[in-house]
Design a protein around this motif. Structure first.
Motif, mmCIF file in Angstrom:
data_model
loop_
_atom_site.group_PDB
_atom_site.id
_atom_site.type_symbol
_atom_site.label_atom_id
_atom_site.label_comp_id
_atom_site.label_asym_id
_atom_site.label_seq_id
_atom_site.Cartn_x
_atom_site.Cartn_y
_atom_site.Cartn_z
ATOM 1 N N ALA A 144 0.831 -1.203 0.000
ATOM 2 C CA ALA A 144 0.000 0.000 0.000
ATOM 3 C C ALA A 144 0.864 1.251 0.000
ATOM 4 N N TYR A 145 1.935 1.234 0.794
ATOM 5 C CA TYR A 145 2.808 2.412 0.880
ATOM 6 C C TYR A 145 3.571 2.634 -0.424
ATOM 7 N N ARG A 146 4.022 1.539 -1.033
ATOM 8 C CA ARG A 146 4.729 1.650 -2.319
ATOM 9 C C ARG A 146 3.799 2.197 -3.398
ATOM 10 N N LEU A 147 2.547 1.766 -3.382
ATOM 11 C CA LEU A 147 1.579 2.279 -4.344
ATOM 12 C C LEU A 147 1.331 3.763 -4.108
ATOM 13 N N TYR A 148 1.159 4.132 -2.849
ATOM 14 C CA TYR A 148 0.909 5.528 -2.492
ATOM 15 C C TYR A 148 2.045 6.423 -2.956
ATOM 16 N N ARG A 149 3.288 5.949 -2.804
ATOM 17 C CA ARG A 149 4.472 6.743 -3.150
ATOM 18 C C ARG A 149 4.830 6.658 -4.632
ATOM 19 N N ASN A 150 4.115 5.840 -5.374
ATOM 20 C CA ASN A 150 4.372 5.767 -6.809
ATOM 21 C C ASN A 150 3.915 7.076 -7.457
ATOM 22 N N PRO A 151 4.770 7.731 -8.263
ATOM 23 C CA PRO A 151 4.412 9.023 -8.866
ATOM 24 C C PRO A 151 3.116 8.992 -9.669
ATOM 25 N N ILE A 152 2.841 7.867 -10.333
ATOM 26 C CA ILE A 152 1.614 7.774 -11.130
ATOM 27 C C ILE A 152 0.391 7.831 -10.226
ATOM 28 N N VAL A 153 0.485 7.162 -9.080
ATOM 29 C CA VAL A 153 -0.633 7.162 -8.129
ATOM 30 C C VAL A 153 -0.731 8.509 -7.419
ATOM 31 N N MET A 154 0.408 8.997 -6.892
ATOM 32 C CA MET A 154 0.394 10.231 -6.107
ATOM 33 C C MET A 154 -0.020 11.447 -6.926
ATOM 34 N N PHE A 155 0.548 11.576 -8.124
ATOM 35 C CA PHE A 155 0.287 12.770 -8.925
ATOM 36 C C PHE A 155 -0.739 12.557 -10.036
ATOM 37 N N GLY A 156 -1.051 11.282 -10.331
ATOM 38 C CA GLY A 156 -2.042 10.982 -11.349
ATOM 39 C C GLY A 156 -3.420 10.744 -10.765
ATOM 40 N N LEU A 157 -3.496 9.799 -9.821
ATOM 41 C CA LEU A 157 -4.770 9.500 -9.168
ATOM 42 C C LEU A 157 -5.019 10.415 -7.969
ATOM 43 N N GLY A 158 -3.924 10.955 -7.406
ATOM 44 C CA GLY A 158 -4.025 11.802 -6.224
ATOM 45 C C GLY A 158 -5.004 12.960 -6.369
ATOM 46 N N PRO A 159 -4.878 13.792 -7.424
ATOM 47 C CA PRO A 159 -5.817 14.919 -7.574
ATOM 48 C C PRO A 159 -7.277 14.481 -7.660
ATOM 49 N N ILE A 160 -7.520 13.352 -8.337
ATOM 50 C CA ILE A 160 -8.898 12.856 -8.485
ATOM 51 C C ILE A 160 -9.450 12.434 -7.128
ATOM 52 N N PHE A 161 -8.642 11.690 -6.379
ATOM 53 C CA PHE A 161 -9.097 11.210 -5.077
ATOM 54 C C PHE A 161 -9.282 12.352 -4.088
ATOM 55 N N VAL A 162 -8.277 13.228 -3.994
ATOM 56 C CA VAL A 162 -8.313 14.291 -2.983
ATOM 57 C C VAL A 162 -9.379 15.339 -3.282
ATOM 58 N N PHE A 163 -9.334 15.915 -4.488
ATOM 59 C CA PHE A 163 -10.193 17.065 -4.792
ATOM 60 C C PHE A 163 -11.619 16.688 -5.183
ATOM 61 N N LEU A 164 -11.797 15.554 -5.857
ATOM 62 C CA LEU A 164 -13.144 15.169 -6.269
ATOM 63 C C LEU A 164 -13.872 14.328 -5.234
ATOM 64 N N LEU A 165 -13.143 13.524 -4.459
ATOM 65 C CA LEU A 165 -13.779 12.611 -3.509
ATOM 66 C C LEU A 165 -13.569 13.019 -2.049
ATOM 67 N N GLN A 166 -12.324 13.054 -1.608
ATOM 68 C CA GLN A 166 -12.038 13.301 -0.194
ATOM 69 C C GLN A 166 -12.624 14.617 0.307
ATOM 70 N N TYR A 167 -12.454 15.678 -0.454
ATOM 71 C CA TYR A 167 -12.911 16.996 -0.015
ATOM 72 C C TYR A 167 -14.418 17.205 -0.097
ATOM 73 N N ARG A 168 -15.125 16.241 -0.652
ATOM 74 C CA ARG A 168 -16.578 16.376 -0.743
ATOM 75 C C ARG A 168 -17.272 15.907 0.537
ATOM 76 N N PHE A 169 -16.521 15.279 1.422
ATOM 77 C CA PHE A 169 -17.105 14.738 2.648
ATOM 78 C C PHE A 169 -16.404 15.311 3.868
ATOM 79 N N ASN A 170 -17.135 15.385 4.973
ATOM 80 C CA ASN A 170 -16.570 15.857 6.231
ATOM 81 C C ASN A 170 -15.883 14.714 6.970
ATOM 82 N N VAL A 171 -14.886 15.074 7.752
ATOM 83 C CA VAL A 171 -14.241 14.083 8.610
ATOM 84 C C VAL A 171 -15.095 13.898 9.862
ATOM 85 N N LYS A 172 -14.892 12.809 10.566
ATOM 86 C CA LYS A 172 -15.736 12.483 11.721
ATOM 87 C C LYS A 172 -15.657 13.533 12.828
#
Length: 352
Positions: A144-172
């Motif tokens: 999981a950590y190697r995938l997270y640190r992979n540039p394709i995941v961090m900079f490719g999928l990262g913006p989609i996950f963070v800005f489109l998904l993560q930021y649409r919901f509140n934390v507990k």
């Protein structure tokens, strides 16, 4: 760093913490107006060629980053003297950049309070493991950590996950004000995008807004990454951790060409910002130039910053970042040291 030096450093930076209404309004105008014009220009260019549209949307993405820096300053209450003005402008610029103002403000303030503290990781920062944590982790966690640190995941999928998904919901742990601001941001975002789709059509909207979102998100994550992930950064456990050292030694000076420095709102002077978040972005360079101790911060050029991609784990023993390849040598050296210790113990026992 001695307490007297720390006090003197903070005293030297204090004059730059004052926001200037004229400069702030000027920055709003020279950021949002070009962004709107570029968006409209990109729409007009679609009837000519998409190859003409692409460079326009890339430049527009730069102005989205600059818009985010305004939101960022508002989060620190440094863009205007008035709190309400910061909150209103911060929320509006947050909608443009897909960032819920209150949510991001709270997590980012935690990041500032705990940056480079090994015992307080996890909020507002990138996932980072130490060498020992990685070596002792189960296989699934390593993968999981190697995938997270992979540039394709961090900079490719990262913006989609963070800005489109993560930021649409509140934390507990979110309080009512934060929850309501996230809801408001989502409603305004839906309203803005619905209006744009009605005006230009969904295809034109996707062809324009899609690249703007992705490019700005990619470089936004990149800026955050490179400002804290470089070989001789600073990380310490709670008992040894220093706020000032975390700012000056744990945040880089990302020396960019003047055009990129302007478009990114001087955020390259990240060491100054971490030392004093109340310094508006338009005062960061001046604070750096007129405060000699701050000029000793690690300087990373645009060309050299690419090397930061190979830093994955923090080596607590040597106080530096290492790559996944480098950890193999460390693991081998550790095994050799253990074997030597066992042999020494065995020899000692045989001697007795």
């Amino acid at each position: 760093m001695h307490k007297a030096n720390i006090a003197e450093l903070k005293k030297n930076v204090a004059p730059f913490e004052k926001s200037d209404m004229k400069k702030s309004i000027r920055q709003l105008i020279n950021t949002l107006v070009p962004l709107i014009l570029l968006w409209y220009g990109a729409y007009l260019s679609l009837s000519v060629s998409y190859w003409l549209t692409l460079p326009i949307v890339i430049v527009a993405a730069g102005f989205v980053i600059r818009t985010f820096i305004i939101c960022h300053d508002c989060c620190h209450q440094s863009f205007f003297k008035n709190r309400l003005a910061n909150d209103i402008v911060g929320t509006i610029t947050g909608v443009i950049t897909l960032v819920p103002y209150e949510q991001w403000k709270n997590s980012h303030n935690i990041h500032h309070a705990t940056s480079s503290n090994l015992d307080k990781r996890g909020v507002g920062d990138l996932w980072m493991l130490t060498v020992n944590e990685y070596l002792e982790a189960p296989t699934w966690r390593k993968i999981a950590y190697r995938l997270y640190r992979n540039p394709i995941v961090m900079f490719g999928l990262g913006p989609i996950f963070v800005f489109l998904l993560q930021y649409r919901f509140n934390v507990k742990r979110a309080r009512r004000k934060e929850r309501m601001n996230t809801y408001l941001t989502n409603v305004l975002l839906v309203g803005l995008y619905t209006l744009l789709i009605w005006a230009v059509g969904w295809q034109a909207f996707l062809l324009i807004q899609g690249p703007i979102f992705f490019v700005s998100g990619l470089f936004g994550i990149w800026l955050f990454y490179v400002q804290h992930t470089y070989e001789d950064s600073y990380f310490e456990n709670e008992e040894e951790w220093s706020y000032v050292k975390a700012a000056v030694e744990g945040s880089s000076y990302y020396k960019l060409p003047k055009v990129l420095q302007w478009i990114t709102g001087n955020i390259g002077f990240h060491h100054v910002h971490h030392l004093s978040p109340r310094v508006p972005n338009y005062n960061l360079e001046k604070a750096h130039n007129e405060t000699p101790p701050l000029q000793k911060a690690t300087t990373i050029t645009l060309a050299a910053s690419v090397q930061c991609l190979r830093f994955h784990l923090w080596d607590e023993s040597n106080k530096r970042f290492v790559s996944f390849k480098g950890i193999k040598r460390l693991a081998a050296a550790r095994s050799e040291a253990i074997m030597d210790a066992l042999k020494g113990t065995q020899t000692s026992l045989e001697g007795k």
